[in-house]
Write a protein that holds these residues in place. Sequence first.
Motif, PDB file in Angstrom:
ATOM      1  N   PHE A 112       0.856  -1.075   0.267  1.00 35.85           N
ATOM      2  CA  PHE A 112       0.025  -0.210   0.098  1.00 35.85           C
ATOM      3  C   PHE A 112       1.130   1.000  -0.166  1.00 35.85           C
ATOM      4  O   PHE A 112       0.307   1.990  -0.985  1.00 35.85           O
ATOM      5  N   ALA A 113       2.165   1.165   0.945  1.00 36.96           N
ATOM      6  CA  ALA A 113       2.832   2.246   1.153  1.00 36.96           C
ATOM      7  C   ALA A 113       3.375   2.893  -0.850  1.00 36.96           C
ATOM      8  O   ALA A 113       3.784   3.928  -0.743  1.00 36.96           O
ATOM      9  N   ALA A 114       3.300   2.119  -1.967  1.00 37.50           N
ATOM     10  CA  ALA A 114       4.297   1.493  -2.625  1.00 37.50           C
ATOM     11  C   ALA A 114       3.322   2.812  -3.761  1.00 37.50           C
ATOM     12  O   ALA A 114       3.819   3.423  -5.046  1.00 37.50           O
ATOM     13  N   SER A 115       1.988   3.049  -3.215  1.00 35.77           N
ATOM     14  CA  SER A 115       1.041   3.675  -4.355  1.00 35.77           C
ATOM     15  C   SER A 115       0.883   5.472  -3.196  1.00 35.77           C
ATOM     16  O   SER A 115       0.020   4.579  -1.800  1.00 35.77           O
TER      17      SER A 115
ATOM     18  N   THR B 275      -3.613   8.057   0.298  1.00 36.49           N
ATOM     19  CA  THR B 275      -4.415   9.136   0.463  1.00 36.49           C
ATOM     20  C   THR B 275      -5.643   8.862   0.674  1.00 36.49           C
ATOM     21  O   THR B 275      -6.944   9.158   1.470  1.00 36.49           O
ATOM     22  N   VAL B 276      -6.232   8.161  -0.062  1.00 38.16           N
ATOM     23  CA  VAL B 276      -7.446   7.016  -0.070  1.00 38.16           C
ATOM     24  C   VAL B 276      -7.989   5.962   1.260  1.00 38.16           C
ATOM     25  O   VAL B 276      -9.037   6.658   1.969  1.00 38.16           O
TER      26      VAL B 276
ATOM     27  N   VAL C 104      -0.774   6.314   7.242  1.00 40.49           N
ATOM     28  CA  VAL C 104       0.339   7.606   7.882  1.00 40.49           C
ATOM     29  C   VAL C 104       1.651   6.547   8.135  1.00 40.49           C
ATOM     30  O   VAL C 104       2.619   6.800   7.989  1.00 40.49           O
ATOM     31  N   GLY C 105       2.150   5.315   7.210  1.00 45.11           N
ATOM     32  CA  GLY C 105       3.023   4.392   7.308  1.00 45.11           C
ATOM     33  C   GLY C 105       3.097   3.716   8.424  1.00 45.11           C
ATOM     34  O   GLY C 105       4.559   3.258   8.139  1.00 45.11           O
ATOM     35  N   ASP C 106       2.671   4.215   9.988  1.00 47.70           N
ATOM     36  CA  ASP C 106       3.121   3.468  10.891  1.00 47.70           C
ATOM     37  C   ASP C 106       2.548   1.739  10.972  1.00 47.70           C
ATOM     38  O   ASP C 106       1.114   2.297  11.929  1.00 47.70           O
ATOM     39  N   ARG C 107       2.787   0.984  11.118  1.00 47.79           N
ATOM     40  CA  ARG C 107       1.574  -0.576  11.482  1.00 47.79           C
ATOM     41  C   ARG C 107       1.975  -0.729  12.811  1.00 47.79           C
ATOM     42  O   ARG C 107       1.157  -1.489  13.216  1.00 47.79           O
TER      43      ARG C 107
ATOM     44  N   GLY D 235      -1.166  12.697   6.880  1.00 41.41           N
ATOM     45  CA  GLY D 235      -0.949  13.184   8.167  1.00 41.41           C
ATOM     46  C   GLY D 235      -2.412  14.065   8.651  1.00 41.41           C
ATOM     47  O   GLY D 235      -1.947  13.688   9.788  1.00 41.41           O
ATOM     48  N   TRP D 236      -2.209  15.592   7.886  1.00 40.93           N
ATOM     49  CA  TRP D 236      -3.088  16.186   8.425  1.00 40.93           C
ATOM     50  C   TRP D 236      -5.160  15.779   8.959  1.00 40.93           C
ATOM     51  O   TRP D 236      -5.284  16.532   9.387  1.00 40.93           O
ATOM     52  N   THR D 237      -5.154  14.808   7.321  1.00 36.73           N
ATOM     53  CA  THR D 237      -6.692  14.330   7.343  1.00 36.73           C
ATOM     54  C   THR D 237      -7.202  13.364   8.778  1.00 36.73           C
ATOM     55  O   THR D 237      -7.669  13.664   9.577  1.00 36.73           O
TER      56      THR D 237
END
Length: 659
Positions: free
Chosen positions: A269-272, A277-278, A321-324, A419-421
């Motif tokens: 998922f982080a590759a896109s 954003t979705v 936000v990429g923090d599993r 991140g802001w969202t």
Amino acid sequence: MTTTTLAALVPVLPFLGAVAGLALGRTAPGFVRPLAVLPTLAAAVLAVLVAVRQGGDTVIEAATELTPTGSVPITLGLHIDGFAALVAVLVGVVASCVQTYSTGYLREDPRYPSYAALVSLFTAAMLLVVYSGDLMVLLVGWEIMGICSYFLVGHYWETPEARSASLKAFLVTKLGDVPFLFGLFALAADAGTFRIDGILSTVASGGLDHPTLVALLLLAGVAGKSAQFPLHTWLPDAMAGPTPVSALIHAATMVAAGIYFVARLLPVFAASAAALTVLAVMAAVTMVGSALAALAQDDIKRVLAYSTIGQLGYMAGALAVGDRGAAVFHLLSHAAFKALLFLAAGAVIHAAGTNSLTAMSRTGGLAKRIPDAYWTMTVALLALAAIPPFAGFFSKEAVLVAAEHTALGDRAGVPAGAGWTVLVAGLLTALLTAAYALRLWLRAFRGRGAEAPDHGRQPIAMTSVLWILAIPSLGFGLSALVLDDWFDGESLLPTLTTAVLGTGLAVAGGAVTYAVWRTVTARAVPPVATPHVAHPDAEAGLVEAEALHLPHPAEDPADPGRVLLGPLHGPAADGFHLDALYRKLFVRPVVGAASLVRFLDREVVDTYVSGAANTAKGLGRLVRRAQTGNVQTYLSALLAGSVVLAIAAVALANAFAGA
């Protein structure tokens, strides 16, 4: 015994318990309860041993080819990292608590043997998802959970609510599973394997050809399984099932599977950036919308259901936000206090004789009558509201810290907008969560009316489980100090900024709710309750507000949620009319198309078929009339036919001669 062997036994034991429970449920009912509890408890113990041996900083891999496919092979294998080890412990512990609780809660239920077997099968399927190293084998567990949820949610199939809820849960999750399956195939086509380690290696080397397409297809399945917008509508209705089933689904299985799947394959998922954003927008809408809906619900279990949807939104936000590490940390923390909330709610519903908060707010003495449920539910609600030092504070802060770092551009490859969202939605949801948590507590335990009938003390199997789950609900957050190795080595401690903002908003939400509650209850005239109509069965015979001569929830003047939400109360109570929207957009067109097909089948296709049959029957009648049985008639017909043929032959001969 090797770690691999121990890990293989973890999902096998509850599966064998399910098979044995079904086989002996009728012939040897005395073995049903031991077969429900002991295999699941043994699986939990083995999961702890696997986690200790795994240590958090290593990955256990083992695989064997399951069957040749001619293209992408399918393997039966294990992939156990720190996340898998901890989540397996969570599943085993919560499932053991649910099975133990159910022995008391459903002790008079005639369908308890099948119920217990399905819970064991449910547990085995989730453990298969957690430990599996191959996506096709993971899909098997994923789908088994779907069918188990169908049967368990519909356990009280005599009621139309349970039947429709089970069907809705099955269909909505299947709606997400179809694109999910295509996403798995597309991922395997790009990576050349279904093995998780092979897929992660392909992503790391940049070999994924269609990352956005794959990620979005997979997110559809995750939205259905983990009840994220817009496929979340099945979860509140699933409260028609037994309360222990709700605890299992909301805490350790089913809805946790989608979050865990994204955490396991987060590099995909982080590759896109588009997919992240979705996911962030989906999480934000889910968090805020579900919190508003929870603030308007009158059914105590529906409040908790919308609460689960919102907390899953926090986990999805952390993944966006990429923090599993933060996502799985909140998954573990949430499992403890949400299982406790549902199981304590079962005791409250049983004692009050109703699941209506309106009825409970007119009922006094619950806190004194069921002190175990009162104190443990208070602990769980404080954890839900993220009040320090309870577990929910630390895990929710980990999500907010991750969102803050991304918003400030500290995390490469993740859009700052995501991140802001997540950060803004998470802070707003913290305020709303404290509001609906306090509203639930006040209306359930601070009623001022007559006491509901006393149905006796709760069984020890139920009360002991409540106190066991209260321990991690209170203290699990402190594990962030010592479990870094299990969470990619990243710190999960809160920062001053998010701690002050999050806690301050939670306290503000609670303070405003309490002030409004004091005001509206002082103005309201409490009606006299008639507790004699309460039913001793907490699930099969719930008392409605009308039976207690209470106002309709939407008209209850003592509900602080109506004041806090104002004109939003009506839409929020109805889930913002999403079900009605789906009926107009999807259900009615499908029903209309089905009606058209039925009309064409009956009036067009059947007409042609019936016409052909009637024609054959008519010709048969004509031929039958010629069969008189008179030999002279037959000879006359033969002679006439011969004359006609002779004349025709002569005419044809003359015609050819003239030519």
